[in-house]
Scaffold this active site. Sequence first.
Site, mmCIF file in Angstrom:
data_model
loop_
_atom_site.group_PDB
_atom_site.id
_atom_site.type_symbol
_atom_site.label_atom_id
_atom_site.label_comp_id
_atom_site.label_asym_id
_atom_site.label_seq_id
_atom_site.Cartn_x
_atom_site.Cartn_y
_atom_site.Cartn_z
ATOM 1 N N ASP A 1 2.829 2.340 2.491
ATOM 2 C CA ASP A 1 3.306 2.902 3.750
ATOM 3 C C ASP A 1 3.509 1.867 4.850
ATOM 4 O O ASP A 1 2.681 0.994 5.058
ATOM 5 C CB ASP A 1 2.447 4.058 4.297
ATOM 6 C CG ASP A 1 1.045 4.134 3.741
ATOM 7 O OD1 ASP A 1 0.627 5.230 3.404
ATOM 8 O OD2 ASP A 1 0.360 3.079 3.664
ATOM 9 N N CYS B 1 0.818 -1.212 0.000
ATOM 10 C CA CYS B 1 0.000 0.000 0.000
ATOM 11 C C CYS B 1 0.850 1.259 0.000
ATOM 12 O O CYS B 1 0.331 2.370 -0.064
ATOM 13 C CB CYS B 1 -0.906 0.036 1.214
ATOM 14 S SG CYS B 1 -1.879 -1.447 1.389
ATOM 15 N N CYS C 1 -3.009 8.321 6.933
ATOM 16 C CA CYS C 1 -1.660 8.362 7.487
ATOM 17 C C CYS C 1 -1.702 8.611 8.993
ATOM 18 O O CYS C 1 -0.912 8.051 9.751
ATOM 19 C CB CYS C 1 -0.839 9.467 6.823
ATOM 20 S SG CYS C 1 -0.523 9.155 5.086
#
Lengths: 392, 392, 146, 146
Positions: free
Chosen positions: D35, D33, D102
């Site tokens: 991250d 993905c 995030c």
Amino acid sequence: MDKIIYMDHAATTPVSKEVLDEMLPYFCEYYGNPSSIYYLSNYSKIAIDKARERVAKAINADKNEIYFTAGGSESDNWAIKGIASKFEDKGRHIITSKIEHHAVLHACEYLEKKGYKITYLDVDEYGMISLEELEKSITEETILISIMFANNEIGTIEPVKEIGAIARKHNVLFHTDAVQAVGSLPIDVKEMNIDLLSMSAHKLYGPKGVGALYVKKGIKIDPLIHGGAQERNKRAGTENVAGIVGLGKAIELAYSNLEENTEKITKLRDYLIDSIQKKIPDVRLNGHPTNRLPGNVNMCFKYIEGESLLLSLDMHKIAASSGSACTSGSLDPSHVLLAIGLPHEIAHGSLRLSLGKDNTKEEIDFVVEKLATIVDRLRQMSPLYEKAQEGK
Amino acid sequence: MDKIIYMDHAATTPVSKEVLDEMLPYFCEYYGNPSSIYYLSNYSKIAIDKARERVAKAINADKNEIYFTAGGSESDNWAIKGIASKFEDKGRHIITSKIEHHAVLHACEYLEKKGYKITYLDVDEYGMISLEELEKSITEETILISIMFANNEIGTIEPVKEIGAIARKHNVLFHTDAVQAVGSLPIDVKEMNIDLLSMSAHKLYGPKGVGALYVKKGIKIDPLIHGGAQERNKRAGTENVAGIVGLGKAIELAYSNLEENTEKITKLRDYLIDSIQKKIPDVRLNGHPTNRLPGNVNMCFKYIEGESLLLSLDMHKIAASSGSACTSGSLDPSHVLLAIGLPHEIAHGSLRLSLGKDNTKEEIDFVVEKLATIVDRLRQMSPLYEKAQEGK
Amino acid sequence: MYSEKVMDHFMNPRNVGEIENADGIGEVGNPKCGDIMKMYLKIEDGIITDVKFKTFGCGSAIASSSMATELVKGKSIQEAMQITNKAVAEALDGLPPVKMHCSVLAEQAIRKALLDYSKKSGVKIEGLEDVEFDDEDLHEIHEIED
Amino acid sequence: MYSEKVMDHFMNPRNVGEIENADGIGEVGNPKCGDIMKMYLKIEDGIITDVKFKTFGCGSAIASSSMATELVKGKSIQEAMQITNKAVAEALDGLPPVKMHCSVLAEQAIRKALLDYSKKSGVKIEGLEDVEFDDEDLHEIHEIED
Ligand SMILES: Cc1ncc(COP(=O)(O)O)c(C=O)c1O
Ligand SMILES: Cc1ncc(COP(=O)(O)O)c(C=O)c1O
């Protein structure tokens, strides 16, 4: 360096001063609607006519085979949906590739929902389709082959002439999305057996929001935008006169300087690739090593993610782009990088530097220097790099 | 008089100097692709955002309800085909009127060929639809009503708010082609229950080739142009940044000067109608006597044909337009003039003078004087006039 | 759009008017379609000594009428019969494709006037026996291709 | 696109690195993905005395990690458990909607490190028992509406 270093010409280009100069009178002075019959409108009519001639000449087409649109996406959608609609009774199968621009892919997916069958051809590690696979996938139902001229991300140039020959042999129409190719590569629609070709002005130092579709004489296609009789009844809407003038001028300039620019840009490109490979470890060149667009450099930097690379470059006023999912907020990285077989985590670390006619060797040296520092910094932060180092 | 006397503002308008000034930096300077993430692209992103706000404000919409397009025709096609495609499983009946612009009519005719049922409402002698007839024609299958805000030929303003109420009552979507209305009439999409609204910049002193579609929040619509994620995934294609900026500025200017301009232009219009009726016999005003666009004058001059009138006016540098078939080379005169009940031969003799903010009383006096001479000359040449005189 | 010749003949048409007691009168076209041409001929000893026209129609219809009168004036009947729509259009330095029907109208107006003369005078004119004047089809004749 | 705070934490991230013999380590995310966040905690007497991170990811992932380390440093375990993704995002003066995941990742990295500490040390932490870390769903969490 105070000026921005622009290395994203595949995304868009500035309008050339010469192009803008030709456009300007058509805003406030020669503003007549080209469909009107009074004298004022002659200026716009003649201007459009001249632009049509210039565009036609650039790809060895006939003036009456050029239809102006609002850009590459409209041209792609029109070509695909217009042919699909016109020939729905003949067949509902379309062949395209996995690395097309979204304008082609999403138009095809839309048709799929409406009951069409779409074949998405695989590509090899360089991004080239297989001519054999293409020919094998043609059926009685096939009405259209849509394969791009050159890929916008990795720069790979497809075997257009050979595709055209196969299409002709099987009596199937051939559309090519040439948005990245027009202005950068020599194109001859006759010799290459191209039936429909999309282009966009803003990729060749023309304005945004204007493009064209070449439709070979005799080919029937339904309009995408119905209405007035503009563009010989095929594309309605009051013409973007200034924009069309801009496209005409830009394409003429591009082709009158083609050889010179190609030579210069190709040299810079190879120098850039070379410098990166020398200075930075664990990099990978994406796309074909030689059979690629003059200005395209696409590389993966292992262990780091593309957006963070872009942001860091931006801090040094370097404009570039990435095939990372993070620039778009979606999960998957670029469908093109996945199609050439890259694993997700590598694909996330891609960087596209696309060069233009005004880039210099000094800029490249500066970019490579900054890039080396940035990549190093980001790798130091990366848990993937840490693991890889441990593994070594 | 050396300058051209422009009385064809319904066809198109010159770009205002102020509008062009705001557009200019977005060609060569702030050329970044709005989808890119580097700093340069912020300028284009912010500019589009500001334009979106300005457009939204002008019609009392929300910023996120505005989608930029390549003009009125695209907006009309998108609204109609996009709703038809999205709701094909719900129903395939659309209601429109006989006096719509071709962008609406031909889009509907295209859908008819694809199996949709279209009701084309009649209009009365002034060009007004009947609300009763509209309501009666709604069925279980009806997915959309598309009635124009104001007619481009005869200037008649339709009862938009009442149409919106009927649409709401029957849970049918309501699209209005407001290309002629935006910038000339006050519009409130909320109060008027409008679900979709088309506009075009070049009718309000903005550039050609850019427009917008308002789509009320929550309404689902298929894209007409698939591809990139621009315009919140609803309309693909690199944005015509300069054009969008132009539309934003133009619409803001139009609405900040609306009352003043309306008053001035309406006065001139009525003076023009009055002067013609006083000076020239056998004329007929087309459209509604009062409920019409501020700048629209449409008249029939019996016994003569429209194009010859236009050509003669053009010799005096007067730019106007006609509903005559001869301007388009087709057999039938304007479908609008036929729909309000004019016989062919009368409809052939129509003239549209559409006024703008910069027209003056002196220009009108000049035009009427020339018009009287021209009409007389052409009538002297006309066998129809001869017969009519004999009959008297 | 139009050649200078067309504009000249439109703005300053030759031979506008009627001829009283004309030897032949031809009217073609249809107000529904937006053009009517009426042509008057004076014929003496097989020569067209005078010609006038009246036209309801667009610029090129008026110019075509005017040019047609110039072309037939002073000509013999047989010469006049040779005048085609192409000749009219060419004499005007060309007409836009969508306007070619106007020149056809002019050709037909001449022939119809000659036919009228033939009927009235009993003078037989070769090639006129089976001419049909189909107004409605005129506009379709020279349609542009797409 | 990003606030100045985000850019500052991206360009000058605080607490980058590793802690040898950390008391708790949490890794969340997935290279697929794009991250991965890895967080290291030093915990003494229920207080987070040191924290470091390594992140593979976009600018806001790095900034979120950096901000998260600042937020937990010196805090008690219970205080650290109160830190939500919203708090991280707010401390950064906001994140673009597509980047909110995030901050979720940062919140989860803290919790996962605390869970690791809990397991290693046997110290029970309230609210951690039934936490699941579903990487794949993260990006969907704060999708923009259309
Ligand atoms: C009522 C109406 N609708 C649609 C259009 C089409 O707009 P555009 O020329 O911008 O495509 C026009 C003008 O041409 C119009 O007057
Ligand atoms: C290959 C390709 N096709 C289509 C497009 C779409 O063109 P436009 O942005 O002009 O709609 C682009 C660029 O964005 C492209 O690179």
